[in-house]
Design an enzyme around this catalytic site. Sequence first.
Site: not given
Ligand SMILES: *Cc1c(COP(=O)(O)O)cnc(C)c1O
Length: 390
Positions: A178, A206, A238
């Site tokens: 990210s 992502h 997301k």
């Molecule tokens: C955002 C993210 C998470 C967390 O996801 P949520 O549903 O917001 O808790 C986990 N792993 C990665 C790689 C992320 O980018």
Amino acid sequence: MNKLDFMTTELNRLKSEGLYNAIRVLESPQGSWLKIGGKSVLNLCSNNYLGLADHPKLVEAAKETLDEYGVGPGAVRSIAGTMALHKELEESLAKFKEVEATLGLQSGFVANQAVIPPIQADGIFTDALNHASIIDGVRLTKSQRFIYEHNNVEDLAIQLDKGKDLKRKLIITDGVFSMDGDIAPLDGIAKLATEYDALLMVDDAHGEGVLGDHGRGIVNHFKLNSDQVDIEIGTLSKALGVVGGYVAGKQVLRDFLEQKARPFLFSSAVTPPDVAAAIAAVKILENDDSLVKKLWDNARYFQGAMKDIGFDTGKTQTPITPVMIGDAKTSSEFSKELLKEGIFAMSLGFPTVPKNQARIRVMLSAAHSKEDLDFGIQKFEMIGKKLNLI
Ligand SMILES: *Cc1c(COP(=O)(O)O)cnc(C)c1O
């Protein structure tokens, strides 16, 4: 002396080093424009890749479910918290991800805590830049840790060789990273997993809604399947626009986690309206890839224009767009100038990213119009010139 003085000291340290995060408060729904401090600003920060967070179909599904099922889940999934809706979401996600089964959890973060400990791996091989939730999941184990260089398949092979006598091995990687927007070389990693008889787990937070056919994610992108990638972690928060997480793979993986995953056993289920909205989101993605295409069109357009102007957008391969600035103070000043000009884009500095690699991270979305992007590009150019960066 006050018992809480250490907190004040730490907060002061963060402020003096420019690392204090002043959290912005939104006075509007998610979307391409947000209201912050009474002012309308272009949103270049959200993970709302497909603009589903306020999509009418999701809102309608949540409202209907609210009337029918009420607000709360009432219990943990393993006691009285599993509704037919939860099963429906899991089945639609399994179909979408082209796997035998999925298990729903409260968030992507929690999904990593749920999966990693019960595997009881003897050795865990983890990318140096893996997400905090993976790091914390690994911390909950007694496994021997092998941290390999970011996206470096040769180094992963070296680490696997060091641990080759360990019985149960688990390789874990983010799918899309990210901070840089680069993609894990999952094909090469999968080959090594087979060669060393290691389990392979990818966190596709992502990648979903972004990579692959109809946004099915990184496994589809590399034309792999659950014979090669044993465990996929997903988030509903997301690209899918709601909240929640899940694990995808073979039926036996789901059956195992249903008995063993502690967040599944000891923390309440996701609420019915959230689940209904997530089902609606998956349905949209199954039926129509136009939002995914628009996201990529927007990403190509914005990244192309930024490069033409003279900005360095790092090594991104996805709609995550790091605008490399270097110095943390300059980057943070850039972000402040952007906000003054009506653009909300975060500056990321050490320790989130390496020293002297501070950047403005731009998150593109299918919700953006070409006019929105042009507005953003124009302001970036203006401020970049003002700060002598281009
Ligand atoms: C955002 C993210 C998470 C967390 O996801 P949520 O549903 O917001 O808790 C986990 N792993 C990665 C790689 C992320 O980018």
